[in-house]
Design an enzyme around this catalytic site. Structure first.
Site, PDB file in Angstrom:
ATOM      1  N   CYS A 133       0.817  -1.216   0.000  1.00 17.40           N
ATOM      2  CA  CYS A 133       0.000   0.000   0.000  1.00 17.40           C
ATOM      3  C   CYS A 133       0.850   1.266   0.000  1.00 17.40           C
ATOM      4  O   CYS A 133       0.687   2.133  -0.855  1.00 17.40           O
ATOM      5  CB  CYS A 133      -0.942   0.010   1.194  1.00 17.40           C
ATOM      6  SG  CYS A 133      -2.201  -1.264   1.052  1.00 17.40           S
ATOM      7  N   HIS A 134       1.738   1.380   0.968  1.00 18.73           N
ATOM      8  CA  HIS A 134       2.514   2.614   1.060  1.00 18.73           C
ATOM      9  C   HIS A 134       4.003   2.348   1.237  1.00 18.73           C
ATOM     10  O   HIS A 134       4.744   3.212   1.701  1.00 18.73           O
ATOM     11  CB  HIS A 134       1.971   3.504   2.178  1.00 18.73           C
ATOM     12  CG  HIS A 134       0.504   3.746   2.046  1.00 18.73           C
ATOM     13  ND1 HIS A 134      -0.430   2.979   2.685  1.00 18.73           N
ATOM     14  CD2 HIS A 134      -0.192   4.625   1.301  1.00 18.73           C
ATOM     15  CE1 HIS A 134      -1.638   3.396   2.351  1.00 18.73           C
ATOM     16  NE2 HIS A 134      -1.523   4.386   1.516  1.00 18.73           N
TER      17      HIS A 134
END
Lengths: 169, 420
Positions: A133-134
């Site tokens: 995701c990040h």
């Protein structure tokens, strides 16, 4: 107006406001608390997992309280790698010895401490996990090494019921 | 204004109006004096009202078939798409309607930024608008969770986890929001309830927004105060009604294009996979209208500060009337602001683009520069510009640049040719 009259009014006013405030709080609290985990959710507090089929270098993912739990049977290399890291290199310093009581077994919530995604196995710059995701990188002990996540992946309360069964929760 | 001496023609009308002055209100709305130079950027208020009503009507009808339960939500949406009469149409209108709503609201907001509509005496209109915008984002986010696909589930997980950045109480708040230890059925049912509630809150705020608008009246492209009613104004009906109606028709063509020809282009294919708490999709991306803020969130390497930056990017708009120190409203007469305005537009578009890209390498660098510029625009450029900028002379009335006969005429003509 006489002083006495004002005092009487003040008392009534204060008392009424106080009772009203307590009453309002007593009504508001149930409205807020009803959103907290209910009894049926809390009842699902523990789960038992058979890990006999897990070979070294593999990870089993099980669901506990709606969240994935990683059970990793680590290879000797992974253990050595995790235990040789200097504490000052860690964002959230924790010894591998404290995270994996039995060094071969690493049990932790498969939830990135940034915003809750499930990190991918055997990925990232530290041979552990990588969150797509990040971009948080975790090492072979599930400790955060690089990226926006603030903490290591959480180790839940667990125990070996027997040789091949882990009880989580 | 004319409504003060308004009196219904019929006896029944008078009888009713003396008891509940609805006819006075209707008369106020039809006769409402509007600046005669409003351009098409001013038609988005009406378009947004249409969007809100569309979402409420299609939402109500979808709610008749949707089941808010983690085991059934995904299937019930497919049931709507396949079995319910015209279910596909209603759902596609609702889903694309959200995007159209945001498209219109962004144009509406940037219209205000260009023409200085947020400045005194319209600060309250502006702040009400920002609250509506925040509620729109909340409604859109929760609505996106309801189909219970992979993007629904993981979007909900990521966004609710933003609250875990709050020191000490963060984790407790997230558990409270979820009603459990992860996003699950309790989360879905409460999101459905709130998703149902918020549009009506927005409706109430829209009434206040319009009420606050009708106190000073519309701003206009020249950005000057005008006398109402005067030769600078026209009655709302029929002039503005016709213009708004025509713009709405154009807007509906775009809307219909998405609904009928590209109904899924603004969504993510992953959301047609049922929610799975064990697997996170490789790329989690929010809906397009949230991307600039998502880029700001990811551009900050610290969790708490990232969340703070993202929220500040929205909330900074609420104090904009006090950050912009220039007394001149319209960018038409602010040569420097006009350039910074377009840089800001580009900056937000760039943020939106990098928000959709992976947060690494060059994209991350661009996101950081663009984030820094965003805050620079509001916190430094706007306050300083009000003092430094040499503005162009502003006409005394809307009619003046057209009819002439004032000392400002030459300047006005000069400006007009520059604008062209």
């Amino acid at each position: 107006m006489s002083e006495k009259k004002i005092k009487r009014r003040d008392f009534l006013f204060t008392a009424t406001t106080a009772v009203g405030a307590v009453g309002a709080a007593a009504v508001v609290w149930p409205m807020i608390d009803q959103m907290n985990p209910d009894a049926s959710v809390k009842a699902l507090a523990s789960t038992e997992v058979d890990v006999s089929s897990l070979t070294p270098g593999n990870t089993l993912t099980v669901l506990w309280r709606g969240k994935p739990v990683f059970i990793r049977r680590r290879t000797q290399e992974e253990i050595d790698e995790a235990r040789s890291v200097k504490m000052e290199d860690l964002i959230h310093p924790e010894k591998d010895e404290d995270r994996a009581i039995n060094p071969e077994w690493l049990v932790m919530l498969g939830v990135c401490t940034h915003l809750g995604c499930v990190p991918l196995n055997d990925k990232g710059d530290y041979n552990g996990w990588f969150c797509p995701c990040h971009g948080s990188h975790y090492d072979t002990s599930g400790r955060i090494r690089k990226g926006p996540a603030p903490w290591n992946m959480e180790v839940p309360k667990y125990e070996f019921v027997n040789e091949s069964t882990i009880k989580i929760g | 204004m004319s409504e003060h001496d308004y009196r219904p023609k019929s006896k029944v009308g008078q009888w009713f109006n003396d008891r509940l002055p609805l006819l006075t209100l209707a008369n106020h709305l039809t006769d409402y004096p509007t600046p005669k130079n409003l351009n098409y950027w001013w038609t988005f208020g009406g378009i947004l009202t249409f969007c809100l009503i569309t979402q409420i009507v299609t939402g109500l009808t979808l709610a008749m078939h949707y089941i808010a339960h983690a085991d059934m939500a995904f299937e019930s949406v497919e049931h709507i798409m396949r079995d319910v009469n015209y279910g596909w149409l209603i759902r596609y209108i609702h889903a694309n309607g959200a995007s159209m709503f945001f498209l219109a609201v962004y144009i509406h907001i940037f219209r205000s930024l260009f023409y200085g509509s947020y400045k005194s005496p319209r600060e309250i209109i502006w702040i009400l608008g920002i609250i509506i915008y925040l509620l729109m984002m909340a409604a859109a986010f929760m609505g996106y969770v309801l189909p219970w696909g992979q993007m629904s589930f993981w979007g909900a997980t990521v966004i609710t986890n933003l609250f875990s950045a709050i020191p000490l109480v963060g984790e407790g708040i997230v558990t409270w929001l979820w009603g459990g230890y992860s996003v699950d059925n309790p989360t879905l049912t409460r999101f459905f309830t709130l998703h149902y509630l918020i549009p009506f809150l927005i409706l109430g705020l829209v009434v206040l927004h319009i009420w606050a608008l009708h106190v000073p009246g519309n701003n206009n492209p020249v950005g000057i105060d005008i006398k109402k009613p005067s030769k600078d104004t026209v009655p709302f009906h029929p002039y503005i009604v016709i213009k708004d109606g025509f713009a709405l028709l154009m807007f509906m063509i775009v809307f219909a294009f998405f609904v009928f020809y590209a109904p899924n282009i603004l969504g993510h294919a992953d959301n047609y996979i049922e929610a799975n708490p064990m697997v996170t999709p490789a790329h989690i991306v929010p809906e397009w209208y949230l991307l600039p803020f998502y880029a700001i969130l990811r551009s900050v390497p610290d969790k708490l500060l990232g969340v703070v930056a993202m929220l500040s990017a929205i909330l900074i708009l609420a104090v904009l009337p006090w950050l912009d120190t220039s007394k001149i409203r319209s960018a038409v007469f602010r040569p420097l602001y006009k350039q910074f305005y377009w840089i800001l537009v580009a900056d937000v578009l760039i943020l939106g683009y990098v928000g959709a890209m992976p947060a690494e390498g060059l994209y991350l660098l661009i996101a950081r520069v663009a984030t820094a510029y965003y805050f620079l625009h509001f916190l430094v450029i706007l306050p300083v510009l009000g003092f430094k900028e040499k503005t162009l002379p502003v006409p005394l009335s809307i009619t003046e640049p057209v009819l002439g006969g004032s000392p400002n005429l030459a300047a006005a003509r000069n400006k007009e040719s520059k604008i062209e």
